[in-house]
Design a protein around this motif. Sequence first.
Motif, short mmCIF file in Angstrom:
data_model
loop_
_atom_site.label_atom_id
_atom_site.label_comp_id
_atom_site.label_asym_id
_atom_site.label_seq_id
_atom_site.Cartn_x
_atom_site.Cartn_y
_atom_site.Cartn_z
N ILE A 125 0.84 -1.20 0.00
CA ILE A 125 0.00 0.00 0.00
C ILE A 125 0.87 1.25 0.00
CG2 ILE A 125 -0.24 0.04 2.52
CD1 ILE A 125 -2.87 1.06 -0.15
N PRO A 162 -4.13 -8.54 0.13
CA PRO A 162 -4.36 -7.46 1.11
C PRO A 162 -4.36 -6.08 0.45
CG PRO A 162 -2.75 -9.03 1.94
CD PRO A 162 -2.96 -9.37 0.50
N LEU A 163 -3.49 -5.87 -0.52
CA LEU A 163 -3.43 -4.58 -1.21
C LEU A 163 -4.75 -4.27 -1.92
CD1 LEU A 163 -1.83 -2.11 -2.40
CD2 LEU A 163 -1.29 -3.61 -4.34
N ASP A 210 -7.66 -5.21 -1.23
CA ASP A 210 -8.69 -4.84 -0.25
C ASP A 210 -8.48 -3.43 0.31
OD1 ASP A 210 -9.87 -7.32 -0.54
OD2 ASP A 210 -8.78 -8.21 1.16
N GLU A 211 -7.24 -2.99 0.38
CA GLU A 211 -6.94 -1.68 0.98
C GLU A 211 -7.14 -0.52 0.01
OE1 GLU A 211 -3.40 -1.80 4.03
OE2 GLU A 211 -2.92 -3.13 2.36
N TYR A 237 -8.37 4.53 -0.65
CA TYR A 237 -7.52 5.61 -1.17
C TYR A 237 -7.91 6.02 -2.58
CZ TYR A 237 -4.63 4.23 2.79
OH TYR A 237 -4.19 3.94 4.06
N LYS A 242 -5.73 7.83 6.90
CA LYS A 242 -6.51 6.58 6.84
C LYS A 242 -6.45 5.86 8.19
CE LYS A 242 -8.68 3.01 5.14
NZ LYS A 242 -8.52 2.06 6.24
N SER A 252 -9.67 4.95 10.57
CA SER A 252 -10.04 3.57 10.93
C SER A 252 -10.12 3.38 12.43
CB SER A 252 -9.01 2.59 10.35
OG SER A 252 -7.73 2.80 10.92
#
Length: 296
Positions: free
Chosen positions: A113, A143-144, A146-147, A151, A290, A294
């Motif tokens: 990310i 994972p990327l 999903d993240e 952004y 971010k 969160s």
Amino acid sequence: MTVYSTFGIAEESPARTVYFAGSGNAALDQHLIQLLRGELEPATSVTEVSDDQLSTLDNGPIITVGPSAFSRVRQANRSAPILAMLVDRPFISGFAGRSPGQITAVLYDVPLIRQALTGKAILPQATKIALLATADSVELYEPLIDELPAYGMSARIFLVESNDNLISTLVRALGYGDFLLAAPDSAIYNPRTIKHILLTAYRRNQIVIGPTQAYVKAGSLASSYGPFPEMVEMAGDFLATFFETGQFPPPAYPQEFRVDVNAQVARSLNIPLPSREDIATRVDRQLTIKGEASDE
């Protein structure tokens, strides 16, 4: 009459030894040893060890440099506490998970990310990222993917089924994404392929971000990286915890990252390039905003 301070004597640190299994690159190993000696307390010595000494080490922790050194130490001495340096999360996570407290690492790779946001700091209008993967490395990117929506970005994986279709798959990926994000996936990004990947991207006026600082010199536009002093500082903290508790913390990334850029590639592609410091600041700001959101 000389008066000695018993308090000062009591406060002296005990003599300790940290063993060092190097990468084989003498310049790199000596640089890390010098940084470590500057970071650790004077009473803690850093001692280089050869392969034939590894099986006899049963007390002090061993610092290994690179995957090969880690593998040699692990095979020679299953009970040794190991602090691995210059290894990435996919390599070390299984070992650390099976031997928590005994095996840890200061991670060398950069969170994807962060690399993606490095690209967006250079191309603010970017919304689509292209990713190349093999069947074995697809999970690196999950994972990327999903993240990214948080952004304002998304990504698509293009599967490279064999070396023969690497370039044709790359061409399709470059036609989709605003830039190509490279991960530390040696099946795709290696000394044999990188020249062809970078030339193909360049000819199509597309940029490559990552996977490491070394690839920036080869023609990737930019990459975040963990500076050695920051990694050694974290190694010092890990060792202090080990000496205090007998256990290492889990593997972790350094707290600070910097950015390296290839200004010549930027000029050739007519891309306005912020300063390295400005790029790093923009990325840190995005991650902080971010993270705060969160936590709410």
